[in-house]
Design a protein around this motif. Structure first.
Motif, PDB file in Angstrom:
ATOM      1  N   ASN A  73      83.554  93.695  25.366  1.00 52.92           N
ATOM      2  CA  ASN A  73      82.489  93.430  26.337  1.00 52.92           C
ATOM      3  C   ASN A  73      82.634  92.052  26.956  1.00 52.92           C
ATOM      4  O   ASN A  73      81.725  91.244  26.948  1.00 52.92           O
ATOM      5  CB  ASN A  73      81.110  93.522  25.663  1.00 52.92           C
ATOM      6  N   VAL A  74      83.802  91.796  27.508  1.00 55.45           N
ATOM      7  CA  VAL A  74      84.066  90.472  28.070  1.00 55.45           C
ATOM      8  C   VAL A  74      84.298  90.597  29.560  1.00 55.45           C
ATOM      9  O   VAL A  74      85.062  91.431  30.018  1.00 55.45           O
ATOM     10  CB  VAL A  74      85.308  89.842  27.405  1.00 55.45           C
ATOM     11  N   ASP A  75      83.606  89.753  30.287  1.00 52.75           N
ATOM     12  CA  ASP A  75      83.884  89.610  31.704  1.00 52.75           C
ATOM     13  C   ASP A  75      83.831  88.121  32.035  1.00 52.75           C
ATOM     14  O   ASP A  75      83.455  87.291  31.209  1.00 52.75           O
ATOM     15  CB  ASP A  75      82.923  90.417  32.577  1.00 52.75           C
ATOM     16  N   GLU A  76      84.211  87.805  33.226  1.00 51.70           N
ATOM     17  CA  GLU A  76      84.305  86.401  33.632  1.00 51.70           C
ATOM     18  C   GLU A  76      82.968  85.680  33.520  1.00 51.70           C
ATOM     19  O   GLU A  76      82.900  84.544  33.053  1.00 51.70           O
ATOM     20  CB  GLU A  76      84.823  86.343  35.067  1.00 51.70           C
ATOM     21  N   ASP A  77      81.874  86.308  33.930  1.00 52.88           N
ATOM     22  CA  ASP A  77      80.555  85.687  33.879  1.00 52.88           C
ATOM     23  C   ASP A  77      80.106  85.409  32.438  1.00 52.88           C
ATOM     24  O   ASP A  77      79.494  84.395  32.155  1.00 52.88           O
ATOM     25  CB  ASP A  77      79.510  86.561  34.585  1.00 52.88           C
TER      26      ASP A  77
END
Length: 85
Positions: A73-77
């Motif tokens: 569950n990783v994104d830039e934000d």
């Protein structure tokens, strides 16, 4: 007999005092006490405590990032928000 290299690598008491004076304003809580005289020992103790605190923050952030990466569950934000803490 000390070698020339050993003598040149030694730091003088004046140099130590100068470094301590430069270190004091860098401490997080020192800005409120900038007009008061603080002992060298206290400055070094505060520095050690501050470095330990920073080390713990890095460890906590690393652990949190590892958990996020493992969960997928990783994104830039999310990473940016984590680093702003």
């Amino acid at each position: 007999m000390t070698s020339r290299r050993e003598r040149s690598s030694r730091i003088t008491e004046d140099e130590i005092n100068d470094l301590i004076l430069k270190l004091h304003p860098l401490l997080q809580d020192s800005s409120s006490r900038c007009n008061t005289k603080v002992s060298t020992a206290k400055i070094l103790k505060e520095t050690c405590n501050y470095l330990k605190k920073l080390h713990k923050e890095v460890d906590d952030l690393s652990e949190r990032l590892s958990q996020l990466l493992a969960s997928g569950n990783v994104d830039e934000d999310t990473i940016r928000a984590l680093l702003r803490r």
